[in-house]
Design a protein around this motif. Structure first.
Motif, PDB file in Angstrom:
ATOM      1  N   ALA A  32       0.821  -1.212   0.000  1.00 20.96           N
ATOM      2  CA  ALA A  32       0.000   0.000   0.000  1.00 20.96           C
ATOM      3  C   ALA A  32       0.855   1.263   0.000  1.00 20.96           C
ATOM      4  CB  ALA A  32      -0.912   0.009   1.216  1.00 20.96           C
ATOM      5  N   THR A  52       5.828   5.433   0.271  1.00 21.49           N
ATOM      6  CA  THR A  52       5.513   4.363  -0.660  1.00 21.49           C
ATOM      7  C   THR A  52       5.748   3.000  -0.007  1.00 21.49           C
ATOM      8  OG1 THR A  52       7.748   4.168  -1.548  1.00 21.49           O
ATOM      9  CG2 THR A  52       6.313   5.856  -2.531  1.00 21.49           C
ATOM     10  N   ASN A  96      -4.718   8.141   4.832  1.00 23.07           N
ATOM     11  CA  ASN A  96      -5.147   7.730   3.499  1.00 23.07           C
ATOM     12  C   ASN A  96      -4.270   6.580   3.030  1.00 23.07           C
ATOM     13  OD1 ASN A  96      -4.129   8.247   0.419  1.00 23.07           O
ATOM     14  ND2 ASN A  96      -6.348   8.450   0.584  1.00 23.07           N
ATOM     15  N   GLU A  98      -3.735   3.874  -0.430  1.00 17.62           N
ATOM     16  CA  GLU A  98      -4.104   3.389  -1.764  1.00 17.62           C
ATOM     17  C   GLU A  98      -3.649   1.945  -1.797  1.00 17.62           C
ATOM     18  OE1 GLU A  98      -3.316   5.914  -5.252  1.00 17.62           O
ATOM     19  OE2 GLU A  98      -2.467   4.094  -6.163  1.00 17.62           O
ATOM     20  N   ARG A 100      -4.993  -2.541  -2.296  1.00 18.95           N
ATOM     21  CA  ARG A 100      -5.964  -3.576  -2.635  1.00 18.95           C
ATOM     22  C   ARG A 100      -6.603  -4.084  -1.353  1.00 18.95           C
ATOM     23  NH1 ARG A 100      -4.484  -8.281  -4.204  1.00 18.95           N
ATOM     24  NH2 ARG A 100      -2.258  -8.150  -3.737  1.00 18.95           N
ATOM     25  N   ARG A 107      -6.944  -1.612  -6.974  1.00 23.51           N
ATOM     26  CA  ARG A 107      -6.259  -0.706  -6.048  1.00 23.51           C
ATOM     27  C   ARG A 107      -7.090   0.575  -5.948  1.00 23.51           C
ATOM     28  NH1 ARG A 107      -0.837  -0.807  -4.337  1.00 23.51           N
ATOM     29  NH2 ARG A 107       0.064   1.227  -3.848  1.00 23.51           N
ATOM     30  N   LEU A 108      -7.530   0.865  -4.700  1.00 17.80           N
ATOM     31  CA  LEU A 108      -8.429   1.999  -4.469  1.00 17.80           C
ATOM     32  C   LEU A 108      -7.950   2.850  -3.304  1.00 17.80           C
ATOM     33  CD1 LEU A 108     -11.897   0.182  -4.729  1.00 17.80           C
ATOM     34  CD2 LEU A 108     -10.866   1.697  -6.434  1.00 17.80           C
ATOM     35  N   PRO A 109      -8.378   4.108  -3.245  1.00 19.86           N
ATOM     36  CA  PRO A 109      -8.073   4.940  -2.084  1.00 19.86           C
ATOM     37  C   PRO A 109      -9.090   4.720  -0.963  1.00 19.86           C
ATOM     38  CG  PRO A 109      -9.187   6.248  -3.723  1.00 19.86           C
ATOM     39  CD  PRO A 109      -9.037   4.877  -4.305  1.00 19.86           C
ATOM     40  N   TYR A 110      -8.593   4.736   0.256  1.00 19.28           N
ATOM     41  CA  TYR A 110      -9.445   4.623   1.434  1.00 19.28           C
ATOM     42  C   TYR A 110      -9.034   5.697   2.432  1.00 19.28           C
ATOM     43  CZ  TYR A 110     -10.449  -0.001  -0.495  1.00 19.28           C
ATOM     44  OH  TYR A 110     -10.820  -1.026  -1.328  1.00 19.28           O
ATOM     45  N   TRP A 111     -10.026   6.150   3.224  1.00 21.45           N
ATOM     46  CA  TRP A 111      -9.796   7.241   4.167  1.00 21.45           C
ATOM     47  C   TRP A 111     -10.210   6.858   5.575  1.00 21.45           C
ATOM     48  CZ3 TRP A 111      -7.505  11.781   2.663  1.00 21.45           C
ATOM     49  CH2 TRP A 111      -7.423  12.026   1.286  1.00 21.45           C
TER      50      TRP A 111
END
Length: 121
Positions: A32, A52, A96, A98, A100, A107-111
């Motif tokens: 992630a 990263t 935040n 990014e 899976r 692969r998506l962003p999550y908060w």
């Protein structure tokens, strides 16, 4: 189910320190990309620091030398050490990622829900 839970915010005086933590679950953490954003009242959300999957970091110019982002892949945690805090650092800070989610190839962003940091002068 992806969950990001922040902690560590609070009220601190000018020049003080805080360490924010974000516990992640439900994602493939080791690959992630992680970041901290903040949003002050009446302002847009801005990127504060990012790290990263291989540990490269970047910072908002105004926090360079004062803030440090780090990650612990064994604990699924991301941290933001904030030193020499200033009133202009006052904001809601958001974790935040990014990544899976488990069982997904996307692969998506999550908060996270955000944690308040207030620096008094």
């Amino acid at each position: 189910q992806v969950q990001l839970v922040e902690s560590g915010g609070g009220l601190v005086q000018l020049g003080g320190s805080l360490k924010l933590s974000c516990a992640a679950s439900g994602i493939v953490f080791s690959s992630a990309a992680l970041a901290w954003y903040r949003q002050a009242p009446g302002k847009q959300r801005e990127l504060v620091a990012a790290i990263t999957s291989v540990g490269s970091t970047n910072y908002l110019d105004s926090v360079k030398g004062r803030f440090t982002i780090s990650r612990d892949n064994a604990k699924n945690m991301v941290y933001l050490q904030m030193n020499s805090l200033k009133p202009e650092d006052t904001a809601v800070y958001y974790c935040n990622v990014e990544a899976r989610a488990w069982g997904s190839n996307q692969r998506l962003p999550y908060w996270g829900q955000g944690t308040q940091v207030t620096v008094s002068s």
